[in-house]
Design a protein around this motif. Sequence first.
Motif, PDB file in Angstrom:
ATOM      1  N   LEU A   1      40.211  30.922  79.079  1.00 62.34           N
ATOM      2  CA  LEU A   1      41.467  31.674  79.004  1.00 62.34           C
ATOM      3  C   LEU A   1      41.861  31.914  77.548  1.00 62.34           C
ATOM      4  O   LEU A   1      42.312  33.005  77.183  1.00 62.34           O
ATOM      5  CB  LEU A   1      42.573  30.924  79.750  1.00 62.34           C
ATOM      6  N   LEU A   2      41.664  30.903  76.699  1.00 62.81           N
ATOM      7  CA  LEU A   2      41.987  31.059  75.277  1.00 62.81           C
ATOM      8  C   LEU A   2      41.091  32.122  74.633  1.00 62.81           C
ATOM      9  O   LEU A   2      41.553  32.925  73.816  1.00 62.81           O
ATOM     10  CB  LEU A   2      41.828  29.726  74.551  1.00 62.81           C
ATOM     11  N   ILE A   3      39.813  32.120  74.990  1.00 61.54           N
ATOM     12  CA  ILE A   3      38.888  33.127  74.450  1.00 61.54           C
ATOM     13  C   ILE A   3      39.314  34.520  74.905  1.00 61.54           C
ATOM     14  O   ILE A   3      39.319  35.477  74.117  1.00 61.54           O
ATOM     15  CB  ILE A   3      37.445  32.831  74.906  1.00 61.54           C
ATOM     16  N   THR A   4      39.706  34.637  76.184  1.00 63.09           N
ATOM     17  CA  THR A   4      40.156  35.932  76.705  1.00 63.09           C
ATOM     18  C   THR A   4      41.407  36.398  75.971  1.00 63.09           C
ATOM     19  O   THR A   4      41.544  37.582  75.643  1.00 63.09           O
ATOM     20  CB  THR A   4      40.433  35.839  78.216  1.00 63.09           C
ATOM     21  N   GLY A   5      42.318  35.465  75.718  1.00 61.33           N
ATOM     22  CA  GLY A   5      43.521  35.802  74.962  1.00 61.33           C
ATOM     23  C   GLY A   5      43.187  36.310  73.570  1.00 61.33           C
ATOM     24  O   GLY A   5      43.814  37.251  73.052  1.00 61.33           O
ATOM     25  N   LYS A   6      42.182  35.703  72.971  1.00 60.83           N
ATOM     26  CA  LYS A   6      41.751  36.119  71.630  1.00 60.83           C
ATOM     27  C   LYS A   6      41.158  37.516  71.663  1.00 60.83           C
ATOM     28  O   LYS A   6      41.390  38.333  70.771  1.00 60.83           O
ATOM     29  CB  LYS A   6      40.723  35.119  71.110  1.00 60.83           C
ATOM     30  N   ILE A   7      40.370  37.801  72.694  1.00 66.93           N
ATOM     31  CA  ILE A   7      39.738  39.119  72.820  1.00 66.93           C
ATOM     32  C   ILE A   7      40.782  40.229  72.894  1.00 66.93           C
ATOM     33  O   ILE A   7      40.641  41.282  72.265  1.00 66.93           O
ATOM     34  CB  ILE A   7      38.840  39.169  74.081  1.00 66.93           C
ATOM     35  N   PHE A   8      41.855  39.976  73.656  1.00 64.47           N
ATOM     36  CA  PHE A   8      42.867  41.008  73.861  1.00 64.47           C
ATOM     37  C   PHE A   8      44.088  40.844  72.959  1.00 64.47           C
ATOM     38  O   PHE A   8      45.105  41.507  73.151  1.00 64.47           O
ATOM     39  CB  PHE A   8      43.293  41.031  75.336  1.00 64.47           C
ATOM     40  N   GLY A   9      43.974  39.960  71.985  1.00 63.56           N
ATOM     41  CA  GLY A   9      45.053  39.808  71.007  1.00 63.56           C
ATOM     42  C   GLY A   9      46.323  39.212  71.562  1.00 63.56           C
ATOM     43  O   GLY A   9      47.423  39.553  71.106  1.00 63.56           O
ATOM     44  N   ASN A  10      46.200  38.320  72.552  1.00 68.16           N
ATOM     45  CA  ASN A  10      47.389  37.700  73.145  1.00 68.16           C
ATOM     46  C   ASN A  10      47.127  36.229  73.450  1.00 68.16           C
ATOM     47  O   ASN A  10      47.183  35.796  74.609  1.00 68.16           O
ATOM     48  CB  ASN A  10      47.793  38.448  74.418  1.00 68.16           C
ATOM     49  N   GLU A  11      46.820  35.463  72.418  1.00 68.51           N
ATOM     50  CA  GLU A  11      46.557  34.034  72.594  1.00 68.51           C
ATOM     51  C   GLU A  11      47.798  33.289  73.086  1.00 68.51           C
ATOM     52  O   GLU A  11      47.683  32.275  73.775  1.00 68.51           O
ATOM     53  CB  GLU A  11      46.064  33.431  71.287  1.00 68.51           C
ATOM     54  N   ALA A  12      48.970  33.788  72.734  1.00 70.90           N
ATOM     55  CA  ALA A  12      50.220  33.122  73.123  1.00 70.90           C
ATOM     56  C   ALA A  12      50.336  33.033  74.646  1.00 70.90           C
ATOM     57  O   ALA A  12      50.750  32.005  75.192  1.00 70.90           O
ATOM     58  CB  ALA A  12      51.413  33.868  72.540  1.00 70.90           C
ATOM     59  N   ALA A  13      49.965  34.120  75.356  1.00 72.35           N
ATOM     60  CA  ALA A  13      50.036  34.119  76.814  1.00 72.35           C
ATOM     61  C   ALA A  13      49.047  33.117  77.395  1.00 72.35           C
ATOM     62  O   ALA A  13      49.339  32.453  78.394  1.00 72.35           O
ATOM     63  CB  ALA A  13      49.753  35.516  77.358  1.00 72.35           C
ATOM     64  N   ALA A  14      47.878  32.997  76.764  1.00 67.50           N
ATOM     65  CA  ALA A  14      46.867  32.039  77.234  1.00 67.50           C
ATOM     66  C   ALA A  14      47.356  30.609  77.053  1.00 67.50           C
ATOM     67  O   ALA A  14      47.201  29.768  77.942  1.00 67.50           O
ATOM     68  CB  ALA A  14      45.563  32.255  76.472  1.00 67.50           C
ATOM     69  N   VAL A  15      47.940  30.333  75.910  1.00 65.98           N
ATOM     70  CA  VAL A  15      48.475  28.989  75.634  1.00 65.98           C
ATOM     71  C   VAL A  15      49.568  28.638  76.635  1.00 65.98           C
ATOM     72  O   VAL A  15      49.623  27.528  77.158  1.00 65.98           O
ATOM     73  CB  VAL A  15      49.016  28.913  74.189  1.00 65.98           C
TER      74      VAL A  15
END
Length: 328
Positions: free
Chosen positions: A160-174
């Motif tokens: 999930l963190l990697i996916t957040g990084k890909i789409f520029g939204n790590e905050a939502a993953a965290v």
Amino acid sequence: KRDEIMRLQRIWLAVLCMAVLLLAGCKPDNAATGGDKTSSADKGVFAEITDFENRKITLQKKPERVVVLAPSLLGYVDTVGGKIVGRPTGKEKDIPPSMLNIPEVGHVYNVSMEKVVSLKPDLVILNAQLHDKFIKMLDSSHIPSVVLQPKTYDEIKQALLITGKIFGNEAAAVEQNKKMDQEVQGILAKVPAGEHKKIVILHATPSTVTVELENSIAGGVAKLLGFKNVAGGAKAVEGSPERTPYSIEALVEQDPEILFITSMGAREKIESRLQADVKGNPAYVALRAVRQQKVYVLPENLFLLNPGLRYPEAVKLMAKDVYPELFN
């Protein structure tokens, strides 16, 4: 006059040397000079990712045309607000509503690479176990790919963190990881500490019966709950690192308190295989789990297919099977 010319040449040579030294002294560190101390943003890079194949992928800019090849990964993308241009064929209930009208590239087990390439993706997200053959094909077409293959709870959070990084939204993953942690911890708080129930997980197909190890999805959930898998430490089946050969003799010797069954396929054929390999053996009824009616079938969508963000649901279901009085 000749002496004057030589003197001027020496002066110019000295000035040139000083200039070279100054330029060398001001040169920033990089891979060729002993290390890169600049951040991704400083280098004009959108994201640097290490995927589940331990490959390091550098994304120069935010991907705008992403294709996802596994249905279980669509929920990750949806959680971080990602947009995609292609997805696998799947049941409507397994597809996020925002992705129902997205072009399909074939079933997860039969992806059409021709359709994938026709969508002109700038990134493809795939599952290594199912799509490893496509990695080199994508590389040869100069299409970046990221491999995600989460099974354990920690791997799901990492994906999930990697996916957040890909789409520029790590905050939502965290934030989603924090929410799942709270749900899982709430379940674990109800489970009696120190009991370490002895369990076994049989995996049945129309052709064979095997025993799941701790690195399977169901095995990981059981381990998280503090259950003791009697198959722990057993040698895996060749080509199937999550399972070990089934033996009724070993099962009787271990005498597990709880017996879980996972299966995928035609129910009639699977029941026939279980009857032939397990239930038809007189030793089966001698098992404590059978005598005490502690035999439970685990749903395939949570324990064979990756549960993804539904992992807390899988944990609660297994805990409820063992401790029904605690989870009304």
